[in-house]
Design a protein around this motif. Structure first.
Motif, mmCIF file in Angstrom:
data_model
loop_
_atom_site.group_PDB
_atom_site.id
_atom_site.type_symbol
_atom_site.label_atom_id
_atom_site.label_comp_id
_atom_site.label_asym_id
_atom_site.label_seq_id
_atom_site.Cartn_x
_atom_site.Cartn_y
_atom_site.Cartn_z
ATOM 1 N N SER A 53 -1.664 -9.397 9.693
ATOM 2 C CA SER A 53 -2.378 -9.463 10.979
ATOM 3 C C SER A 53 -1.800 -8.523 12.039
ATOM 4 N N LYS A 114 -1.554 -5.644 17.116
ATOM 5 C CA LYS A 114 -2.348 -6.715 16.515
ATOM 6 C C LYS A 114 -3.532 -6.049 15.840
ATOM 7 N N GLN A 116 -7.187 -6.311 14.489
ATOM 8 C CA GLN A 116 -8.349 -7.165 14.711
ATOM 9 C C GLN A 116 -8.859 -7.713 13.373
ATOM 10 N N GLU A 117 -9.539 -8.846 13.418
ATOM 11 C CA GLU A 117 -9.986 -9.515 12.190
ATOM 12 C C GLU A 117 -10.850 -8.627 11.314
ATOM 13 N N ASP A 118 -11.661 -7.761 11.929
ATOM 14 C CA ASP A 118 -12.510 -6.863 11.139
ATOM 15 C C ASP A 118 -11.725 -5.689 10.548
ATOM 16 N N SER A 121 -9.878 -2.076 14.139
ATOM 17 C CA SER A 121 -9.186 -1.594 15.332
ATOM 18 C C SER A 121 -7.858 -2.331 15.506
ATOM 19 N N LYS A 123 -4.614 -3.091 18.591
ATOM 20 C CA LYS A 123 -4.318 -3.123 20.020
ATOM 21 C C LYS A 123 -2.844 -3.469 20.194
#
Length: 140
Positions: A53, A114, A116-118, A121, A123
């Motif tokens: 993650s 982090k 992103q779940e998809d 991307s 951040k």
């Protein structure tokens, strides 16, 4: 006073070029290896778990090649923290040979991100207090 994170690495045939010296991209792989070992062994944050993650990509890298390294030599690789920011770390590193001559040195900036779940991307994400405390033990 804090100490750097230290590992040793033997120069193998896979590391060298036709001239018999370490091919420069292999040094960057060795650098990544010590970063990965530091996260797993000293910070208790193995890449195998982190990358589910999060991530810690390199965003800046400065390298100076000082002396050649040859097959059979054992390098001492040192990594320490020069600056700890909210979501990034500036680390310095030095590789020395058995004669204590610097082979490679430089600086790498890593950013805590982090994913992103998809997984499309990332951040920047601030380090939590526990991680900041662990990292700060390597500020030299």
């Amino acid at each position: 006073m804090n100490q750097p994170f230290i590992k040793q690495e033997k120069i193998r045939f896979k590391h060298i070029d036709y001239a018999g010296i370490v091919f420069y991209p292999r040094f960057l792989e060795m650098l990544n290896d010590i970063v990965e070992d530091w996260f797993e062994e000293a910070l208790d944050r193995p890449f195998s778990k982190m990358h589910e993650s999060n991530g810690i990509p390199t965003v800046d890298l400065k390298v100076q090649f000082k002396n050649a390294a040859r097959i059979g030599e054992v390098l001492t690789k040192k990594l320490w923290v020069a600056e700890l920011k909210s979501s990034s770390i500036v680390c310095r590193f030095q590789f020395t040979n058995q004669d204590d001559k610097t082979v490679l040195e430089g600086e790498v900036t890593l950013v805590n991100v982090k994913i992103q779940e998809d997984r499309q991307s990332i951040k920047a994400e601030p380090f939590n207090e526990n991680m900041k405390e662990k990292i700060s033990k390597y500020i030299v």
